[in-house]
Design a protein around this motif. Structure first.
Motif, mmCIF file in Angstrom:
data_model
loop_
_atom_site.group_PDB
_atom_site.id
_atom_site.type_symbol
_atom_site.label_atom_id
_atom_site.label_comp_id
_atom_site.label_asym_id
_atom_site.label_seq_id
_atom_site.Cartn_x
_atom_site.Cartn_y
_atom_site.Cartn_z
ATOM 1 N N TYR A 37 0.995 -1.352 0.024
ATOM 2 C CA TYR A 37 0.168 -0.048 -0.014
ATOM 3 C C TYR A 37 0.767 1.210 -0.118
ATOM 4 O O TYR A 37 0.430 2.122 -0.691
ATOM 5 C CB TYR A 37 -0.891 -0.121 1.127
ATOM 6 N N ARG A 38 1.852 1.253 0.797
ATOM 7 C CA ARG A 38 2.818 2.399 0.918
ATOM 8 C C ARG A 38 3.551 2.568 -0.505
ATOM 9 O O ARG A 38 3.645 3.914 -1.039
ATOM 10 C CB ARG A 38 3.768 2.212 1.905
ATOM 11 N N SER A 39 3.976 1.367 -1.127
ATOM 12 C CA SER A 39 4.610 1.879 -2.348
ATOM 13 C C SER A 39 3.414 2.213 -3.360
ATOM 14 O O SER A 39 3.735 2.902 -4.292
ATOM 15 C CB SER A 39 5.470 0.440 -2.818
ATOM 16 N N GLU A 42 2.940 5.807 -3.008
ATOM 17 C CA GLU A 42 4.078 6.544 -3.550
ATOM 18 C C GLU A 42 4.168 6.910 -5.120
ATOM 19 O O GLU A 42 4.424 7.763 -5.683
ATOM 20 C CB GLU A 42 5.379 6.156 -3.006
ATOM 21 N N ARG A 43 3.730 5.794 -5.762
ATOM 22 C CA ARG A 43 3.542 5.710 -7.218
ATOM 23 C C ARG A 43 2.354 6.790 -7.643
ATOM 24 O O ARG A 43 2.463 7.478 -8.651
ATOM 25 C CB ARG A 43 3.169 4.487 -7.585
ATOM 26 N N LEU A 44 1.408 6.807 -6.675
ATOM 27 C CA LEU A 44 0.412 7.825 -7.126
ATOM 28 C C LEU A 44 0.850 9.188 -7.034
ATOM 29 O O LEU A 44 0.248 9.935 -7.758
ATOM 30 C CB LEU A 44 -0.854 7.507 -6.445
ATOM 31 N N GLN A 45 1.543 9.510 -5.930
ATOM 32 C CA GLN A 45 1.852 10.712 -5.769
ATOM 33 C C GLN A 45 3.024 11.175 -7.094
ATOM 34 O O GLN A 45 2.663 12.280 -7.482
ATOM 35 C CB GLN A 45 2.799 10.856 -4.605
ATOM 36 N N ARG A 46 3.781 10.090 -7.548
ATOM 37 C CA ARG A 46 4.826 10.685 -8.593
ATOM 38 C C ARG A 46 3.614 10.704 -9.821
ATOM 39 O O ARG A 46 3.985 11.729 -10.586
ATOM 40 C CB ARG A 46 5.790 9.427 -8.864
ATOM 41 N N ILE A 47 2.785 10.141 -10.061
ATOM 42 C CA ILE A 47 1.811 10.293 -11.218
ATOM 43 C C ILE A 47 1.174 11.658 -11.328
ATOM 44 O O ILE A 47 0.854 12.370 -12.071
ATOM 45 C CB ILE A 47 0.987 8.802 -11.503
ATOM 46 N N HIS A 48 0.659 11.898 -10.011
ATOM 47 C CA HIS A 48 -0.093 13.539 -9.631
ATOM 48 C C HIS A 48 1.379 14.549 -9.829
ATOM 49 O O HIS A 48 0.877 15.497 -9.780
ATOM 50 C CB HIS A 48 -0.635 13.376 -8.503
ATOM 51 N N LYS A 49 2.509 14.182 -9.754
ATOM 52 C CA LYS A 49 3.709 15.119 -9.719
ATOM 53 C C LYS A 49 3.193 15.864 -8.292
ATOM 54 O O LYS A 49 3.254 17.279 -8.157
ATOM 55 C CB LYS A 49 3.655 16.029 -10.625
ATOM 56 N N THR A 50 3.071 15.141 -6.970
ATOM 57 C CA THR A 50 3.253 16.074 -5.936
ATOM 58 C C THR A 50 3.905 15.205 -4.466
ATOM 59 O O THR A 50 4.052 14.098 -4.826
ATOM 60 C CB THR A 50 1.479 15.984 -5.494
ATOM 61 N N GLU A 51 4.157 15.892 -4.029
ATOM 62 C CA GLU A 51 5.000 15.598 -2.565
ATOM 63 C C GLU A 51 3.967 15.459 -1.402
ATOM 64 O O GLU A 51 4.343 14.943 -0.607
ATOM 65 C CB GLU A 51 6.229 16.269 -2.361
ATOM 66 N N MET A 228 -3.562 7.213 8.985
ATOM 67 C CA MET A 228 -3.237 5.788 8.688
ATOM 68 C C MET A 228 -2.667 5.342 7.281
ATOM 69 O O MET A 228 -1.870 4.403 7.374
ATOM 70 C CB MET A 228 -4.681 4.839 8.786
ATOM 71 N N SER A 229 -2.985 6.167 6.363
ATOM 72 C CA SER A 229 -2.221 5.858 4.798
ATOM 73 C C SER A 229 -0.826 5.919 5.192
ATOM 74 O O SER A 229 0.094 5.223 4.534
ATOM 75 C CB SER A 229 -2.689 6.666 3.845
ATOM 76 N N ALA A 230 -0.356 6.977 6.094
ATOM 77 C CA ALA A 230 1.204 6.885 6.064
ATOM 78 C C ALA A 230 1.502 5.815 6.895
ATOM 79 O O ALA A 230 2.924 5.579 6.455
ATOM 80 C CB ALA A 230 1.392 8.281 6.975
ATOM 81 N N GLN A 231 0.944 4.738 7.426
ATOM 82 C CA GLN A 231 1.402 3.738 7.652
ATOM 83 C C GLN A 231 1.226 2.415 7.048
ATOM 84 O O GLN A 231 1.217 1.460 7.637
ATOM 85 C CB GLN A 231 0.891 3.527 9.413
ATOM 86 N N PRO A 238 -9.922 -1.677 2.844
ATOM 87 C CA PRO A 238 -9.746 -1.285 1.615
ATOM 88 C C PRO A 238 -10.261 -2.180 0.426
ATOM 89 O O PRO A 238 -10.360 -3.262 0.689
ATOM 90 C CB PRO A 238 -7.992 -1.152 1.400
ATOM 91 N N PRO A 239 -10.363 -1.624 -0.643
ATOM 92 C CA PRO A 239 -10.933 -2.468 -1.892
ATOM 93 C C PRO A 239 -9.683 -3.473 -2.350
ATOM 94 O O PRO A 239 -9.185 -2.944 -3.253
ATOM 95 C CB PRO A 239 -11.390 -1.538 -2.967
ATOM 96 N N VAL A 240 -9.220 -4.334 -1.588
ATOM 97 C CA VAL A 240 -7.882 -5.109 -1.908
ATOM 98 C C VAL A 240 -7.631 -5.394 -3.487
ATOM 99 O O VAL A 240 -6.647 -4.870 -3.751
ATOM 100 C CB VAL A 240 -7.866 -6.193 -0.919
ATOM 101 N N SER A 241 -8.452 -5.999 -3.975
ATOM 102 C CA SER A 241 -8.323 -6.184 -5.364
ATOM 103 C C SER A 241 -8.315 -5.291 -6.247
ATOM 104 O O SER A 241 -7.614 -5.061 -7.187
ATOM 105 C CB SER A 241 -9.584 -7.258 -5.980
ATOM 106 N N LEU A 242 -9.103 -4.031 -6.146
ATOM 107 C CA LEU A 242 -8.868 -2.831 -6.795
ATOM 108 C C LEU A 242 -7.672 -2.217 -6.690
ATOM 109 O O LEU A 242 -7.091 -1.595 -7.364
ATOM 110 C CB LEU A 242 -10.142 -1.981 -6.816
ATOM 111 N N ASP A 243 -7.148 -2.115 -5.281
ATOM 112 C CA ASP A 243 -5.932 -1.587 -5.298
ATOM 113 C C ASP A 243 -4.737 -2.293 -5.910
ATOM 114 O O ASP A 243 -3.867 -1.740 -6.518
ATOM 115 C CB ASP A 243 -5.673 -1.535 -3.705
ATOM 116 N N TYR A 244 -5.026 -3.739 -5.958
ATOM 117 C CA TYR A 244 -3.837 -4.592 -6.726
ATOM 118 C C TYR A 244 -4.127 -3.938 -8.240
ATOM 119 O O TYR A 244 -3.010 -3.607 -8.708
ATOM 120 C CB TYR A 244 -4.076 -5.818 -6.542
ATOM 121 N N ALA A 245 -5.069 -3.806 -8.751
ATOM 122 C CA ALA A 245 -5.432 -3.359 -10.197
ATOM 123 C C ALA A 245 -4.891 -2.149 -10.102
ATOM 124 O O ALA A 245 -4.097 -1.815 -11.237
ATOM 125 C CB ALA A 245 -6.952 -3.336 -10.483
#
Ligand SMILES: Cc1ncc(COP(=O)(O)O)c(C=O)c1O
Length: 357
Positions: A37-39, A42-51, A228-231, A238-245
């Motif tokens: 989840y953490r990784s 981070e990927r979604l942050q990169r795609i939004h170009k945000t820190e 909690m997301s930070a942890q 969470p929608p586990v399978s959709l998160d994998y997708a």
């Protein structure tokens, strides 16, 4: 051929993404999922170009409107809502239903909001705390100049809430560079996933406003979600399978290269517009602001869009959308976002030519 599914959402889902959803369940607060989840975030942050934070909820795009209003405003607050299509209209509607005053600034559907229009509107509503904007108006195939509009709002100290449902991951988005406060999207568009995940980028000024918000909230409360997301965990399951997708799709985007993804969409947009105009058909979008994820096409007089869409499906296996609201039977909308290449658009345009040429 990959797919003739040219709806502007949900969009075609690549096999790798479907495969990811077949993974076995794991404990959603166990070490394996936490690392995953953490990784992913981070990927979604990169795609939004945000820190800043990108948070993910089970939900559809509409949830993103409610998250913005209930987390960063309070009942009775004023907003300015830019409306030139179905989704701008719904954003204003949601704000109003939740108890915020939404000052609507309306343009004919298909028009783009230019910064001067926003500047004038904000001058008339100096008490507004936020501006509700739609980056890519899926109902008309218009991309509004969000970077410039956000600058106008910021000069007046107003927050910018941006609906990026049909833009993020397809059209250039620079969350930090544009200095916007909130942007949401849905998994079923350029993210190439099935529907079911709401993705929201939230900047520092929005977090300050969060501290002042008095809206009651539980499921859409961004505070606990952020903590909690930070942890690597979430307040609710969470929608586990959709998160994998979503993570697999995000990996595909990064493997292709974000700038390449944007360039491919720009090419697909240009190809689609050229094909449509070669048939003598007219676009809905104001010239210069045409979307690279969805093209809305006016039907020739007397021709039903619903009939044209049905014929595209029955005779050529090509799925497109018709219009919404007063344009329901007047336009078709061709999606070219996510898992699409120029061969797919050749097929789609050949079918459009056979039916409408
Ligand atoms: C620009 C835009 N905003 C919001 C939405 C609403 O999303 P949903 O139907 O997933 O709730 C859509 C859906 O098509 C959209 O295109």
């Amino acid at each position: 051929m990959k797919s003739n599914f040219r709806l502007p959402g949900p969009t075609a889902v690549p096999p790798q993404v479907y495969d990811a959803m077949q993974r076995e369940m794991v404990p959603h607060r166990g070490a394996e999922f936490v690392a995953f989840y953490r990784s992913m975030l981070e990927r979604l942050q990169r795609i939004h170009k945000t820190e800043s934070d990108v948070l993910v909820w089970p939900g559809s795009g509409s949830a993103g409107w409610e998250i913005a209003i209930t987390n960063f405003l309070s009942p009775g607050d004023e907003t300015v809502a830019l409306v030139a299509g179905e989704f701008g209209d719904r954003f204003a509607l949601v704000a109003g239903k939740l108890g915020v005053v939404a000052h609507r600034v309306e343009l004919p559907w298909g028009s783009a909001f230019h910064p001067e229009i926003l500047a004038t509107a904000l001058g008339a509503h100096p008490g507004a705390k936020a501006v509700c904007l739609t980056h890519n108006e899926t109902s008309t195939g218009v991309t509004h100049p969000i970077g410039e509009l956000a600058a106008v709002a910021r000069e007046r100290g107003m927050l910018t809430f941006v609906d990026g449902v049909s833009s993020v991951a397809g059209i250039p988005v620079d969350f930090d560079g544009w200095d916007i406060d909130y942007m949401m999207s849905g998994s079923q568009k350029a993210w190439m996933c099935p529907p079911g995940v709401t993705i929201a980028a939230i900047g520092p000024r929005a977090w300050d406003a969060y501290e002042r918000s008095t809206f009651p909230k539980f499921f859409w409360d961004a505070g606990p979600m952020r903590e909690m997301s930070a942890q690597g965990i979430t307040p609710t399951t969470p929608p586990v399978s959709l998160d994998y997708a979503l993570d697999t799709a995000a990996q595909m985007i990064e493997a292709e290269g974000l700038e390449h993804v944007f360039a491919r969409h720009a090419d697909l947009g240009a190809q689609t517009r050229a094909g449509i105009e070669a048939l003598g058909l007219e676009l809905v979008a104001e010239p210069g602001f045409e979307s690279n994820t969805v093209t809305a096409v006016q039907m020739p007089d007397g021709l039903s869009a619903k009939l044209a869409a049905q014929r595209l499906l029955d005779e050529h296996g090509v799925t497109v959308a018709t219009g919404q609201s007063h344009l329901a039977d007047r336009i078709i909308r061709i999606g070219h976002m996510g898992w699409v290449d120029s061969e797919d658009m050749d097929n789609c345009l050949a079918a459009v030519k056979a039916v409408l040429g």
